[in-house]
Design a protein around this motif. Structure first.
Motif, PDB file in Angstrom:
ATOM      1  N   ALA A  10      28.772   9.747 -10.471  1.00  0.00           N
ATOM      2  CA  ALA A  10      28.787   8.283 -10.348  1.00  0.00           C
ATOM      3  C   ALA A  10      29.007   7.865  -8.903  1.00  0.00           C
ATOM      4  O   ALA A  10      28.356   6.945  -8.401  1.00  0.00           O
ATOM      5  CB  ALA A  10      29.863   7.689 -11.252  1.00  0.00           C
ATOM      6  N   ALA A  11      29.921   8.519  -8.217  1.00  0.00           N
ATOM      7  CA  ALA A  11      30.193   8.194  -6.812  1.00  0.00           C
ATOM      8  C   ALA A  11      28.962   8.458  -5.959  1.00  0.00           C
ATOM      9  O   ALA A  11      28.611   7.655  -5.093  1.00  0.00           O
ATOM     10  CB  ALA A  11      31.387   8.997  -6.304  1.00  0.00           C
ATOM     11  N   PHE A  12      28.286   9.573  -6.181  1.00  0.00           N
ATOM     12  CA  PHE A  12      27.080   9.887  -5.425  1.00  0.00           C
ATOM     13  C   PHE A  12      25.994   8.847  -5.698  1.00  0.00           C
ATOM     14  O   PHE A  12      25.347   8.360  -4.775  1.00  0.00           O
ATOM     15  CB  PHE A  12      26.581  11.292  -5.767  1.00  0.00           C
ATOM     16  N   ALA A  13      25.823   8.486  -6.959  1.00  0.00           N
ATOM     17  CA  ALA A  13      24.799   7.498  -7.311  1.00  0.00           C
ATOM     18  C   ALA A  13      25.101   6.160  -6.661  1.00  0.00           C
ATOM     19  O   ALA A  13      24.218   5.508  -6.113  1.00  0.00           O
ATOM     20  CB  ALA A  13      24.716   7.346  -8.830  1.00  0.00           C
ATOM     21  N   PHE A  14      26.358   5.731  -6.691  1.00  0.00           N
ATOM     22  CA  PHE A  14      26.737   4.459  -6.076  1.00  0.00           C
ATOM     23  C   PHE A  14      26.485   4.498  -4.578  1.00  0.00           C
ATOM     24  O   PHE A  14      25.920   3.574  -4.014  1.00  0.00           O
ATOM     25  CB  PHE A  14      28.206   4.140  -6.353  1.00  0.00           C
ATOM     26  N   SER A  15      26.880   5.596  -3.919  1.00  0.00           N
ATOM     27  CA  SER A  15      26.698   5.655  -2.469  1.00  0.00           C
ATOM     28  C   SER A  15      25.219   5.689  -2.118  1.00  0.00           C
ATOM     29  O   SER A  15      24.808   5.102  -1.122  1.00  0.00           O
ATOM     30  CB  SER A  15      27.434   6.862  -1.867  1.00  0.00           C
ATOM     31  N   SER A  16      24.394   6.330  -2.919  1.00  0.00           N
ATOM     32  CA  SER A  16      22.956   6.359  -2.653  1.00  0.00           C
ATOM     33  C   SER A  16      22.356   4.969  -2.784  1.00  0.00           C
ATOM     34  O   SER A  16      21.540   4.552  -1.971  1.00  0.00           O
ATOM     35  CB  SER A  16      22.250   7.313  -3.619  1.00  0.00           C
ATOM     36  N   VAL A  17      22.760   4.221  -3.813  1.00  0.00           N
ATOM     37  CA  VAL A  17      22.264   2.859  -3.997  1.00  0.00           C
ATOM     38  C   VAL A  17      22.738   1.980  -2.848  1.00  0.00           C
ATOM     39  O   VAL A  17      21.984   1.185  -2.297  1.00  0.00           O
ATOM     40  CB  VAL A  17      22.736   2.298  -5.364  1.00  0.00           C
ATOM     41  N   ALA A  18      24.004   2.109  -2.452  1.00  0.00           N
ATOM     42  CA  ALA A  18      24.551   1.288  -1.365  1.00  0.00           C
ATOM     43  C   ALA A  18      23.803   1.548  -0.067  1.00  0.00           C
ATOM     44  O   ALA A  18      23.457   0.614   0.661  1.00  0.00           O
ATOM     45  CB  ALA A  18      26.043   1.570  -1.189  1.00  0.00           C
ATOM     46  N   LEU A  19      23.540   2.812   0.238  1.00  0.00           N
ATOM     47  CA  LEU A  19      22.822   3.128   1.475  1.00  0.00           C
ATOM     48  C   LEU A  19      21.386   2.621   1.406  1.00  0.00           C
ATOM     49  O   LEU A  19      20.867   2.110   2.384  1.00  0.00           O
ATOM     50  CB  LEU A  19      22.864   4.631   1.742  1.00  0.00           C
ATOM     51  N   ALA A  20      20.757   2.738   0.245  1.00  0.00           N
ATOM     52  CA  ALA A  20      19.387   2.262   0.100  1.00  0.00           C
ATOM     53  C   ALA A  20      19.317   0.747   0.239  1.00  0.00           C
ATOM     54  O   ALA A  20      18.325   0.204   0.682  1.00  0.00           O
ATOM     55  CB  ALA A  20      18.831   2.703  -1.254  1.00  0.00           C
ATOM     56  N   ALA A  21      20.412   0.055  -0.104  1.00  0.00           N
ATOM     57  CA  ALA A  21      20.433  -1.403  -0.035  1.00  0.00           C
ATOM     58  C   ALA A  21      20.723  -1.913   1.373  1.00  0.00           C
ATOM     59  O   ALA A  21      20.803  -3.102   1.591  1.00  0.00           O
ATOM     60  CB  ALA A  21      21.479  -1.940  -1.010  1.00  0.00           C
ATOM     61  N   GLY A  22      20.902  -1.032   2.325  1.00  0.00           N
ATOM     62  CA  GLY A  22      21.142  -1.459   3.700  1.00  0.00           C
ATOM     63  C   GLY A  22      22.606  -1.530   4.083  1.00  0.00           C
ATOM     64  O   GLY A  22      22.945  -2.056   5.127  1.00  0.00           O
ATOM     65  N   ILE A  23      23.479  -1.033   3.251  1.00  0.00           N
ATOM     66  CA  ILE A  23      24.903  -1.009   3.582  1.00  0.00           C
ATOM     67  C   ILE A  23      25.143   0.149   4.540  1.00  0.00           C
ATOM     68  O   ILE A  23      24.677   1.262   4.313  1.00  0.00           O
ATOM     69  CB  ILE A  23      25.755  -0.862   2.305  1.00  0.00           C
ATOM     70  N   ASN A  24      25.829  -0.140   5.632  1.00  0.00           N
ATOM     71  CA  ASN A  24      26.106   0.887   6.635  1.00  0.00           C
ATOM     72  C   ASN A  24      27.598   1.195   6.646  1.00  0.00           C
ATOM     73  O   ASN A  24      28.369   0.467   7.252  1.00  0.00           O
ATOM     74  CB  ASN A  24      25.667   0.402   8.022  1.00  0.00           C
ATOM     75  N   PRO A  25      28.014   2.256   5.966  1.00  0.00           N
ATOM     76  CA  PRO A  25      29.445   2.561   5.909  1.00  0.00           C
ATOM     77  C   PRO A  25      29.972   3.021   7.266  1.00  0.00           C
ATOM     78  O   PRO A  25      29.265   3.657   8.034  1.00  0.00           O
ATOM     79  CB  PRO A  25      29.536   3.685   4.877  1.00  0.00           C
ATOM     80  N   ILE A  26      31.205   2.647   7.538  1.00  0.00           N
ATOM     81  CA  ILE A  26      31.904   3.118   8.738  1.00  0.00           C
ATOM     82  C   ILE A  26      32.869   4.199   8.274  1.00  0.00           C
ATOM     83  O   ILE A  26      33.714   3.962   7.403  1.00  0.00           O
ATOM     84  CB  ILE A  26      32.681   1.969   9.426  1.00  0.00           C
ATOM     85  N   LEU A  27      32.741   5.364   8.835  1.00  0.00           N
ATOM     86  CA  LEU A  27      33.572   6.494   8.454  1.00  0.00           C
ATOM     87  C   LEU A  27      34.909   6.445   9.194  1.00  0.00           C
ATOM     88  O   LEU A  27      35.114   5.573  10.030  1.00  0.00           O
ATOM     89  CB  LEU A  27      32.803   7.781   8.734  1.00  0.00           C
TER      90      LEU A  27
END
Length: 151
Positions: A10-27
């Motif tokens: 679920a976490a991987f799927a959410f992060s993949s959708v977020a990145l595909a939607a243009g969300i740029n996470p800051i590490l």
């Protein structure tokens, strides 16, 4: 074990959708591009997370202040929104630094400084702030602040 696997998927799927939607996470901070903060006295560093503080747009920046550091009295042309991420920031208002007065802002604290409010800050330990605002950003030091040494 079954739940850990499902959570990981679920976490991987959410992060993949977020990145595909243009969300740029800051590490974590280790990945930030820290640079000298030229609007502050030597020793401070800044990392721009989003936007451009020199333009009329929202921005997010992190500022790393060393231990025993003083930001002289100054103001900004727009409101300043600060969140203390680590360490403790001490802040006062007025045209003279007075470390006997002021407010202690430990990690997790938030402060809004109004447009053109003259204020100053100091640290006792390394402190990291997150500043949110809408540019164009600037720091205007008082005349007395520019001609005085702080330690």
């Amino acid at each position: 074990m079954k739940y850990k696997f499902m959570f990981s998927v679920a976490a991987f799927a959410f992060s993949s959708v977020a990145l595909a939607a243009g969300i740029n996470p800051i590490l974590p901070d280790a990945s930030l591009n820290w640079q000298d903060a030229h609007q502050l006295p030597p020793g401070a560093q800044v990392a721009i997370l989003s936007g451009d503080p020199t333009k009329a747009e929202p921005f997010v920046a992190r500022v790393k202040l060393p231990a025993n550091y003083v930001i002289p009295p100054h103001s900004h042309p727009v409101p300043e929104y600060d969140t203390v991420l680590s360490g403790t920031l001490y802040m006062g208002t007025g045209k003279e630094v007075n470390t006997e007065k002021g407010t202690e802002l430990p990690a997790g604290s938030f402060v809004k400084v109004p447009t053109k409010e003259v204020h100053y800050s100091w640290t006792k330990e390394e402190t990291i702030l997150q500043i949110n605002g809408v540019g164009p950003w600037g720091t205007h030091y008082t005349d007395k602040a520019l001609n005085k040494k702080y330690t």
